[in-house]
Design a protein around this motif. Structure first.
Motif, PDB file in Angstrom:
ATOM      1  N   ARG A  61      35.359   2.517  29.114  1.00 32.70           N
ATOM      2  CA  ARG A  61      35.700   3.809  28.503  1.00 32.70           C
ATOM      3  C   ARG A  61      36.800   4.448  29.324  1.00 32.70           C
ATOM      4  NH1 ARG A  61      33.561   7.029  24.769  1.00 32.70           N
ATOM      5  NH2 ARG A  61      31.688   5.723  24.608  1.00 32.70           N
ATOM      6  N   HIS A  85      33.929   2.702  33.459  1.00 31.77           N
ATOM      7  CA  HIS A  85      34.507   3.995  33.113  1.00 31.77           C
ATOM      8  C   HIS A  85      35.736   4.207  33.991  1.00 31.77           C
ATOM      9  CE1 HIS A  85      30.890   5.223  30.849  1.00 31.77           C
ATOM     10  NE2 HIS A  85      30.236   4.593  31.800  1.00 31.77           N
ATOM     11  N   VAL A 121      37.700   3.283  24.023  1.00 29.48           N
ATOM     12  CA  VAL A 121      36.894   2.245  24.660  1.00 29.48           C
ATOM     13  C   VAL A 121      37.601   0.918  24.423  1.00 29.48           C
ATOM     14  CG1 VAL A 121      34.665   1.096  24.806  1.00 29.48           C
ATOM     15  CG2 VAL A 121      34.768   3.538  24.252  1.00 29.48           C
TER      16      VAL A 121
END
Lengths: 111, 114
Positions: B110, B10, B89
């Motif tokens: 992401r 992330h 993503v």
């Protein structure tokens, strides 16, 4: 231009019902097609390919060159089939191969 | 084998910042692919490498995007400067070369650009 079309973004069926995820392609050459699946919180992975003519997890897909389709079918859907499904077409250029994906269909199988 | 490895999983960054995504393909795989996944556009191929050489970068959206593969075990995708519309993503995948083999995907990164 080569294109893969999945007309349904969302598909919802009940457990035990038949399911068909549609895929149409446009390609001037001899197509090689795949279905990839992405379960929740898992990686995108290969489900099946048309040259293998196999059945995986009860799913089958037949290449219909006349209709330029490669629909994915299962006679009795299960809740664990809920996932995102992508149809993909292989484009080859000599020894290099790349996939063109459709936009995907999110399948939900309700209990 | 851990499969294709991507980092970070992330990333949240502010508009204008540089973002670097990393990928380690499966050992022995000679083809590497970078994809972007969004709700609107689905899964798009950005660029792919064969034997560390970029073969097709026609999917790279703008000059803000660049990708490198300095060796067989590492690739980067860089966005500089990042914009909110880059939020998506990003997947890396690898496969053996020389045929339409199965592509093995990483878990994805992401990216959120605020």
């Amino acid at each position: 231009a080569q294109r893969v079309t999945q007309p349904e973004k969302l598909l919802s069926v009940f457990k035990g019902a038949p399911v068909e995820l549609k895929c149409n392609y446009s390609y001037s050459g001899s197509p090689e097609l795949f279905w990839y699946v992405q379960y929740s919180r898992q990686r995108l992975q290969l489900l099946l390919r048309h040259i293998s003519r196999e059945s995986i997890k009860g799913f089958t897909a037949d290449l219909n060159k006349g209709e330029t389709s490669f629909h994915l079918k299962k006679p009795f859907a299960q809740e664990e089939d809920s996932a995102m499904y992508y149809c993909a077409l292989v484009l080859s250029g000599g020894s290099n191969y790349k996939l063109t994906f459709g936009k995907g269909t999110l399948l939900t199988v309700n209990p | 084998d851990a499969g294709v490895i991507q980092s970070p999983r992330h990333e949240v960054t502010e508009m204008g910042q540089e973002v670097t995504l990393r990928c380690k393909p499966i050992s022995g795989h000679n083809s590497l692919f970078w994809y972007r996944q969004t709700m609107m556009r689905g899964l798009e191929l950005l660029i792919y490498f064969n034997n560390n050489v970029p073969i097709d970068d026609s999917g790279m959206p703008e000059d803000r995007f660049s990708a490198k593969m300095p060796n067989a075990s590492f690739s980067t995708l860089k966005i500089q400067p990042s914009e909110p519309r880059d939020s998506a993503v990003y997947f890396c995948a690898s496969s053996p070369s020389g045929g339409p083999y199965e592509q093995y995907f990483g878990p994805g990164t992401r990216l959120t650009v605020t």
